[in-house]
Design a protein around this motif. Structure first.
Motif, mmCIF file in Angstrom:
data_model
loop_
_atom_site.group_PDB
_atom_site.id
_atom_site.type_symbol
_atom_site.label_atom_id
_atom_site.label_comp_id
_atom_site.label_asym_id
_atom_site.label_seq_id
_atom_site.Cartn_x
_atom_site.Cartn_y
_atom_site.Cartn_z
ATOM 1 N N ILE A 12 27.063 4.727 21.771
ATOM 2 C CA ILE A 12 25.617 3.966 22.298
ATOM 3 C C ILE A 12 25.896 2.352 22.064
ATOM 4 O O ILE A 12 25.455 1.746 22.741
ATOM 5 N N VAL A 43 16.997 3.923 19.741
ATOM 6 C CA VAL A 43 18.376 3.446 19.239
ATOM 7 C C VAL A 43 18.170 2.953 17.906
ATOM 8 O O VAL A 43 19.041 3.223 17.152
ATOM 9 N N GLN A 101 27.859 1.257 24.937
ATOM 10 C CA GLN A 101 27.047 1.276 25.998
ATOM 11 C C GLN A 101 26.205 -0.235 25.970
ATOM 12 O O GLN A 101 26.041 -0.811 27.041
ATOM 13 N N PHE A 118 19.426 5.299 27.291
ATOM 14 C CA PHE A 118 19.713 5.529 26.081
ATOM 15 C C PHE A 118 19.339 7.049 25.658
ATOM 16 O O PHE A 118 18.085 7.053 25.705
ATOM 17 N N LEU A 141 15.729 2.304 24.216
ATOM 18 C CA LEU A 141 16.350 1.495 23.373
ATOM 19 C C LEU A 141 15.877 1.374 21.861
ATOM 20 O O LEU A 141 16.511 1.368 21.006
#
Length: 175
Positions: free
Chosen positions: A84, A111, A87, A38, A108
């Motif tokens: 995102i 994120v 994803q 990510f 991650l």
């Protein structure tokens, strides 16, 4: 084998590298590995190496971004947030559908801290993940809830970094 949860966090260099080391160990044991990144804006050198034919590495859908989050305007941030989220949904579907021994979700944690995916979605996945799948999460600023649910937690802290001397990222070392 019961799959456990690993969390590599902190502001130092080496979180993704540690996850890749675990992947190499798993591959050496004949395990099936799922890998996704990510928030990476360039093709990292490790991916060039890993994309060589290897039937045990399965890459998840990875959405590349063109600039750092802090350089985005509101529209770009909103588009990135939706991308995102898509994803993550695709990655989780892949992990549930296939029988992976190890799944690495690189960056991650970032994120979550950037509020691109709600923490509760990550926690829900980790609670309901396939029982035999080992999970590795990397990124800075791990929230307490992720630390609490994880079985292994390693914090990698920066003591000294060449960027502070004006030395930018070098191919093969930092990317």
């Amino acid at each position: 084998m019961k799959g456990l949860i690993h969390l590599y966090t902190g502001n130092g260099k080496g979180k993704s590298t540690s996850a890749l080391g675990a992947m190499i160990r798993a591959l050496g044991s004949g395990m099936n590995v799922y890998y996704t990144q990510f928030l990476k804006n360039t093709k990292s050198s490790e991916l060039k190496f890993l994309e060589a034919p290897n039937s045990n590495i399965h890459f998840g859908y990875m959405k590349k971004i063109n600039k750092f989050i802090f350089n985005m305007n509101e529209d770009e941030f909103t588009a990135t947030k939706h991308s995102i989220s898509d994803q993550f949904t695709k990655n989780i579907e892949d992990i549930y559908k296939n029988k992976y021994d190890l799944a690495i979700l690189d960056e991650l944690i970032n994120v979550v801290s950037l509020k691109l995916i709600p923490l509760k979605e990550i926690i829900s996945f980790l609670r309901d993940k396939p029982s035999n799948t080992e999970i590795i999460l990397t990124g800075r600023n791990a929230p307490k809830e992720l630390i609490d649910i994880s079985d292994y937690v390693s914090e990698i802290n920066e003591i000294k970094h060449p960027f502070k001397k004006g030395i930018s990222s070098r191919k093969g070392i930092e990317f």
